[in-house]
Design a protein around this motif. Structure first.
Motif, PDB file in Angstrom:
ATOM      1  N   ILE A 122      -3.565   4.715  -2.167  1.00  0.00           N
ATOM      2  CA  ILE A 122      -4.690   5.426  -1.551  1.00  0.00           C
ATOM      3  C   ILE A 122      -4.279   6.885  -1.384  1.00  0.00           C
ATOM      4  O   ILE A 122      -3.297   7.205  -0.695  1.00  0.00           O
ATOM      5  N   GLY A 123      -5.010   7.773  -2.028  1.00  0.00           N
ATOM      6  CA  GLY A 123      -4.763   9.189  -1.862  1.00  0.00           C
ATOM      7  C   GLY A 123      -5.531   9.722  -0.669  1.00  0.00           C
ATOM      8  O   GLY A 123      -6.750   9.548  -0.585  1.00  0.00           O
ATOM      9  N   VAL A 157      -9.435   7.667  -3.295  1.00  0.00           N
ATOM     10  CA  VAL A 157      -9.061   8.902  -2.601  1.00  0.00           C
ATOM     11  C   VAL A 157     -10.067   9.136  -1.487  1.00  0.00           C
ATOM     12  O   VAL A 157     -11.279   8.968  -1.695  1.00  0.00           O
ATOM     13  N   VAL A 158      -9.579   9.526  -0.319  1.00  0.00           N
ATOM     14  CA  VAL A 158     -10.465   9.807   0.807  1.00  0.00           C
ATOM     15  C   VAL A 158     -10.150  11.189   1.354  1.00  0.00           C
ATOM     16  O   VAL A 158      -8.994  11.618   1.385  1.00  0.00           O
ATOM     17  N   GLN A 159     -11.197  11.902   1.758  1.00  0.00           N
ATOM     18  CA  GLN A 159     -11.018  13.226   2.356  1.00  0.00           C
ATOM     19  C   GLN A 159     -10.620  13.114   3.825  1.00  0.00           C
ATOM     20  O   GLN A 159     -11.221  12.344   4.588  1.00  0.00           O
ATOM     21  N   ASP A 160      -9.635  13.904   4.203  1.00  0.00           N
ATOM     22  CA  ASP A 160      -9.143  13.966   5.584  1.00  0.00           C
ATOM     23  C   ASP A 160      -9.250  15.413   6.044  1.00  0.00           C
ATOM     24  O   ASP A 160      -8.255  16.047   6.408  1.00  0.00           O
ATOM     25  N   VAL A 170       0.848  -1.196   0.000  1.00  0.00           N
ATOM     26  CA  VAL A 170       0.000   0.000   0.000  1.00  0.00           C
ATOM     27  C   VAL A 170       0.886   1.250   0.000  1.00  0.00           C
ATOM     28  O   VAL A 170       1.858   1.339   0.768  1.00  0.00           O
ATOM     29  N   LEU A 171       0.534   2.176  -0.862  1.00  0.00           N
ATOM     30  CA  LEU A 171       1.192   3.484  -0.878  1.00  0.00           C
ATOM     31  C   LEU A 171       0.160   4.529  -0.476  1.00  0.00           C
ATOM     32  O   LEU A 171      -0.803   4.783  -1.208  1.00  0.00           O
ATOM     33  N   VAL A 172       0.331   5.128   0.705  1.00  0.00           N
ATOM     34  CA  VAL A 172      -0.556   6.184   1.179  1.00  0.00           C
ATOM     35  C   VAL A 172       0.058   7.523   0.770  1.00  0.00           C
ATOM     36  O   VAL A 172       1.181   7.847   1.182  1.00  0.00           O
ATOM     37  N   ASP A 173      -0.673   8.273  -0.041  1.00  0.00           N
ATOM     38  CA  ASP A 173      -0.174   9.542  -0.565  1.00  0.00           C
ATOM     39  C   ASP A 173      -0.986  10.688   0.008  1.00  0.00           C
ATOM     40  O   ASP A 173      -2.180  10.818  -0.267  1.00  0.00           O
TER      41      ASP A 173
END
Length: 568
Positions: A333-334, A362-365, A299-302
């Motif tokens: 996962i953006g 992509v998920v909003q943070d 997994v690459l979290v960007d």
């Protein structure tokens, strides 16, 4: 407090000369020149001397307040997240119209005449600055990250206020130079005075056009194409231990094991379990997921923000990796972590995702909950997680793409030794460039290696490693050949040691130490032998009248330490 203020000022100054400020410069220039109305020559001169300062003060106040508490203000008033940005665009358009039609300009400014310290001679300069402050979207860096986190989490103390104000002042100083230049030209250049109305109309047209360009994000296209000439300096600031210590309160105490990863290191490390994605809002390009659901995948979290130019430059590399490795077990996962209030709008994020062609989830943070859990300090930032859920690598900012791709390939192979990987794809992506298209400074050692693209061998500190030269060296990368002793600051030649460098520059310098020779081989040119003797020093390898794209091969005798390549 002095250290904190200096860090904020330095971060602001770097931002103030970065590509991100370029859309603001024409606006500031014409705003500094004023609208040319006044009661007399002496009155006009006096007024214009103060006008640039009042505009910049307005920008500093607006940026500082709205960056820290903009979301709270909008929430209390029940206004949409992008209200401030549209308000700033409206002010800019009205000022542009006022320059074209003076009577309309007086009418627009009339409501501001009664405000404290805003009189007729100021022509609303301070208020214009307030509007421009809502449009100022500086390049992301560690200082701005600390300010944004404090504002999003409500952890605003005196440290944050000092950092915010000093950053805003540093970023505004270059703008003040342009505003003052506009004022001085309008007063002293005869052609300007004799054609003042024409210049005012031209300035008004420029402001309106730029307002439209900002509204539709047209300026982003131009900024992406410009060299990222401040990104290297920004990363040096982000990786500096003094800066990290000063900004530590913004990082928090969550996931302290992540500190085991040195940002930008070429060697994979073991930095504890990856924090879960939590406190998030809307998901795009798929259903909500958790890292627990993704066990068994790499997994690459960007972490990114859609208006961040640095992030926009990095996106093509992510798209290439997603296309090449998704079917082999890579999941990108953006995590969209907004710098500013207007970036919280889900419609704006969705539009950016479509525009960039992003197909991975992509998920909003919006509240920076996941950002804080990862102790993040930068946009963009990449956290590489292995199939067991352990964070193995952290990369801040732009660059190091070939290195990150190699780490992805290593983890995919570790997860499934039978995986047949394609050829690396990063060389097919438009490379990052330095000033005027020149290759950016390149570090060779373990702690800060960038753009290593060889056929074999990994930078393993404290060991002698056998490397393989790349027969088709991608643009703006290097590879090592033969045996090298790898250190944290340099690599030292042992036996059969070589390096291959693909560069675009007129001048190439190589920082070396030790005793021996380096043979420089460039196709079509006679070989040169560089004599190395003593402590670290910069040796010039290439000296041309103009920049050229070349590939050179260097052969080292044993005992020479190589630190960096730099370019002119």
């Amino acid at each position: 407090m002095i250290t904190l203020a200096f860090i904020g000022l330095l971060g602001g100054l770097i931002t103030g000369v970065s590509p991100c400020v370029l859309p603001m410069l024409p606006i500031i220039f014409f705003a500094g020149a004023g609208n040319g109305t006044g009661n007399g020559a002496g009155d006009t001169s006096k007024r214009r001397d103060l006008r640039p300062v009042k505009i910049i003060v307005g920008i500093v106040v607006s940026f500082s307040v709205f960056t820290l508490v903009g979301s709270v203000i909008l929430s209390v008033l029940g206004l949409p997240d992008d209200f401030l940005r549209w308000a700033g665009l409206t002010i800019l358009t009205l000022v542009g119209l006022g320059l074209i039609v003076p009577a309309l300009g007086h009418l627009i400014e009339k409501p501001f005449y009664r405000l404290p310290k805003i009189n007729r001679n100021d022509n609303g300069a301070f208020v214009l600055g307030l509007g421009l402050g809502t449009l100022y979207v500086p390049c992301a860096g560690p200082v701005l990250a600390a300010i944004t986190v404090a504002g999003a989490t409500g952890n605003i103390g005196w440290r944050t206020v000092v950092l915010t104000v000093s950053f805003a002042l540093g970023a505004a100083l270059p703008l003040l130079i342009f505003a003052s230049a506009g004022s001085r030209i309008s007063q002293r250049v005869k052609a300007y005075r004799s054609h003042a109305r024409g210049f005012r109309i031209g300035g008004g047209v420029v402001m309106i056009l730029l307002a439209g360009a900002l509204a539709f994000n047209i300026t982003d296209v131009i900024q992406r194409e410009l060299p990222s000439y401040t990104s290297g300096l920004e990363k040096k600031v982000a990786e500096n231990k003094t800066v990290q210590g000063a900004l530590a309160p913004a990082i928090g105490n969550a996931s302290t094991e992540l500190s085991k990863c040195t940002p930008g290191a070429a060697e994979l490390a073991s930095c504890g379990p990856a924090p879960e994605l939590h406190g998030t809002q809307k998901w795009f390009n798929g259903s909500p997921t958790t890292l627990a659901d993704l066990k068994g995948k790499v997994v690459l979290v960007d972490f990114w923000a859609y208006s961040c130019i640095n992030c926009q430059r990095a996106t093509p590399h992510l798209l290439a990796w997603d296309k090449a490795y998704k079917s082999l077990g890579l999941e990108i996962i953006g995590v969209h972590s907004p710098e500013f209030a207007f970036e919280k709008d889900a419609r704006n994020v969705a539009s950016a995702i479509r525009k960039e062609g992003i197909e991975y989830p992509v998920v909003q943070d919006n509240n920076l909950a996941t950002w804080t859990a990862y102790r993040n300090q930068y946009w963009p930032a990449k956290y590489l997680i292995d199939a067991d859920g352990t964070v193995r690598s952290i990369t801040f900012g732009e660059g190091n793409y070939a290195q990150t791709e190699q780490q992805i390939r290593d983890l995919l192979t570790a997860a499934n030794p039978n995986t047949k990987l394609p050829k690396p794809v990063d060389g097919t992506v438009k490379a990052d460039v330095g000033v005027d298209g020149r290759t950016p400074e390149t570090y060779l050692a373990y702690s800060r290696s960038a753009n290593l693209a060889g056929t074999s061998g990994k930078l393993t500190p404290g060991k002698t490693v056998a490397f393989g030269l790349n027969p088709a060296q991608p643009n703006d990368t290097y590879s090592l050949g033969g045996n090298w002793a790898v250190g944290t600051q340099s690599v030292t030649s042992t036996s059969g040691s070589q390096a291959r460098l693909n560069f675009n520059a007129s001048k190439v310098y190589h920082v070396l130490s030790g005793h021996g020779t380096v043979t420089v081989s460039i196709p079509g040119e006679p070989d040169r032998v560089i004599q190395v003797d003593g402590t670290p020093n910069a040796y010039q390898l290439v000296d041309k009248p103009a920049a050229e794209r070349k590939t050179m091969t260097l052969t080292y005798t044993a005992g020479i330490s190589a630190f960096t390549f730099s370019f002119g």
